[in-house]
Design a protein around this motif. Sequence first.
Motif, short mmCIF file in Angstrom:
data_model
loop_
_atom_site.label_atom_id
_atom_site.label_comp_id
_atom_site.label_asym_id
_atom_site.label_seq_id
_atom_site.Cartn_x
_atom_site.Cartn_y
_atom_site.Cartn_z
N GLY A 1 0.75 -1.34 0.08
CA GLY A 1 0.05 0.06 -0.14
C GLY A 1 0.95 1.03 -0.06
O GLY A 1 0.74 2.43 -0.74
N PHE A 2 2.11 1.28 0.71
CA PHE A 2 2.91 2.31 0.69
C PHE A 2 3.40 2.83 -0.67
O PHE A 2 3.49 3.78 -1.20
N LEU A 3 3.83 1.32 -1.32
CA LEU A 3 4.44 1.76 -2.63
C LEU A 3 3.47 2.47 -3.59
O LEU A 3 3.92 2.97 -4.47
N LYS A 4 2.28 2.10 -3.37
CA LYS A 4 1.25 2.51 -4.44
C LYS A 4 0.98 4.31 -4.27
O LYS A 4 0.00 4.76 -4.91
N THR A 5 1.25 4.58 -2.94
CA THR A 5 1.04 5.97 -2.65
C THR A 5 2.31 7.00 -3.08
O THR A 5 2.15 8.24 -2.93
N ILE A 6 3.32 6.32 -3.34
CA ILE A 6 4.64 7.04 -3.90
C ILE A 6 4.88 7.26 -5.39
O ILE A 6 4.38 6.27 -5.82
N GLU A 7 5.44 8.04 -5.95
CA GLU A 7 6.07 8.01 -7.15
C GLU A 7 7.18 7.15 -7.32
O GLU A 7 8.12 6.61 -6.40
N GLU B 1 9.62 -0.66 -13.42
CA GLU B 1 10.79 0.27 -14.15
C GLU B 1 12.03 0.67 -13.01
O GLU B 1 12.93 1.31 -13.35
N SER B 2 11.68 0.22 -11.86
CA SER B 2 12.63 0.73 -10.69
C SER B 2 13.77 -0.33 -10.94
O SER B 2 13.84 -1.42 -11.17
N GLU B 3 15.14 0.03 -10.60
CA GLU B 3 16.23 -0.64 -10.38
C GLU B 3 16.31 -0.95 -8.98
O GLU B 3 16.34 -0.11 -7.89
N ILE B 4 16.36 -2.21 -8.59
CA ILE B 4 16.55 -2.65 -7.23
C ILE B 4 17.57 -3.41 -6.98
O ILE B 4 17.92 -4.29 -7.79
N LYS B 5 18.11 -3.21 -5.82
CA LYS B 5 19.23 -4.25 -5.30
C LYS B 5 18.87 -4.66 -3.82
O LYS B 5 18.80 -4.01 -3.04
N LEU B 6 18.88 -6.18 -3.74
CA LEU B 6 18.70 -6.88 -2.66
C LEU B 6 20.15 -7.11 -1.99
O LEU B 6 20.83 -7.58 -2.61
N VAL B 7 20.23 -6.43 -0.82
CA VAL B 7 21.40 -6.80 -0.12
C VAL B 7 21.40 -7.51 1.14
O VAL B 7 20.58 -7.33 2.03
N THR C 1 23.33 6.98 -4.65
CA THR C 1 22.20 7.13 -3.83
C THR C 1 20.71 6.84 -4.43
O THR C 1 20.12 7.07 -5.48
N ALA C 2 20.04 6.05 -3.40
CA ALA C 2 19.00 5.42 -3.61
C ALA C 2 17.71 6.57 -3.23
O ALA C 2 17.80 7.57 -2.54
N ASP C 3 16.45 6.29 -4.21
CA ASP C 3 15.37 7.17 -3.87
C ASP C 3 14.42 6.49 -2.65
O ASP C 3 13.60 7.17 -2.11
N LEU C 4 14.82 5.14 -2.45
CA LEU C 4 14.03 4.41 -1.39
C LEU C 4 14.90 3.45 -0.79
O LEU C 4 15.42 2.63 -1.55
N ILE C 5 15.00 3.41 0.40
CA ILE C 5 15.47 2.24 1.21
C ILE C 5 14.83 1.47 1.95
O ILE C 5 13.89 2.37 2.80
N VAL C 6 14.53 0.41 1.71
CA VAL C 6 13.79 -0.70 2.54
C VAL C 6 14.72 -1.38 3.65
O VAL C 6 15.65 -2.05 3.06
N PRO D 1 19.02 13.25 -0.74
CA PRO D 1 18.55 14.15 0.09
C PRO D 1 16.79 14.14 -0.30
O PRO D 1 16.77 14.21 -1.54
N GLY D 2 16.00 14.02 0.71
CA GLY D 2 14.64 13.76 0.41
C GLY D 2 14.32 12.53 -0.10
O GLY D 2 13.05 12.24 -0.06
N GLY D 3 15.14 11.44 -0.08
CA GLY D 3 14.74 10.11 -0.30
C GLY D 3 13.87 9.51 0.65
O GLY D 3 14.18 10.16 2.05
N LEU D 4 13.45 8.39 0.70
CA LEU D 4 12.53 7.80 1.65
C LEU D 4 13.22 6.53 2.30
O LEU D 4 13.60 5.51 1.54
N LEU D 5 13.14 6.22 3.71
CA LEU D 5 13.54 5.19 4.26
C LEU D 5 12.17 4.59 4.78
O LEU D 5 11.51 5.03 5.54
N TYR D 6 11.92 3.23 4.48
CA TYR D 6 10.87 2.37 5.03
C TYR D 6 11.47 1.62 5.86
O TYR D 6 12.07 0.39 5.68
N LEU D 7 11.36 1.77 7.27
CA LEU D 7 12.05 0.93 8.27
C LEU D 7 11.14 0.35 9.04
O LEU D 7 9.98 0.82 9.74
#
Length: 244
Positions: free
Chosen positions: A43-49, A74-80, A115-120, A144-150
Amino acid sequence: MSLALSKSADTPARTNWSAYATAYDLLSEHNPAYQALLSEFEGFLKTIEAPALIYDIGGGTGNYTEIAARICPESEIKLVEPDVGMLGVAKAKLSARDNVEYDSSTLEDFDAPGTADLIVCVHALYAMPSQGKRLKDLRRLLRPGGLLYLVDLGRYMNVADWRSYLFAHLKKEHGLLGALRIFWQGREIAKQNKSILEAQKKGVYWTHTEAEIASAVTEAGFDIIKQDSVYRDYSDLLVCRAVP
């Protein structure tokens, strides 16, 4: 979703995460509290660009990466994820996703491509060494301005409470024999959850109140957009913005 990211000499992890990985998804699929966490994230992902670049730090068996890859193709995702058992499960699960790459580094050693736009970061921070430093690492990895979903486990893992909760749900959904079968197949989870509790009590794994994690996040350079108690009040969920 790994529950640990770093095992260092001064803060040795007590949990066998590779063993945990073998049954993690089996029991998670039958855990309403865990499924609620996944739904919350979707649900969170559906509310953001749609983010251009996403890091899933301590991504474990890839459940959050799978949602991100599906909702944001379309996002580039890196699983660490440094644990070989967890990472192996994730790679098999996400083999059809061509927008996901993998890195076996710990957070402190992660050589980020940008630098990421979103970190999970879900149920991983508490098991890392030096949480304040790791939060600053997360801030460094965000634009700067990127989101952390913690989401982080903050309270003691009450194994008996979880056992009762899950067994009652499984018995209702699958009957007594079905519940016993699933519990037997997922018995490694109970074993590793006991080791998590032991590590919490010894101070190896971080426990915190809602106020304590909020303070730590703020000190690391984030503004808190949203904070909730989740996972049957065992964990804290914070959506944060990296302060410029």
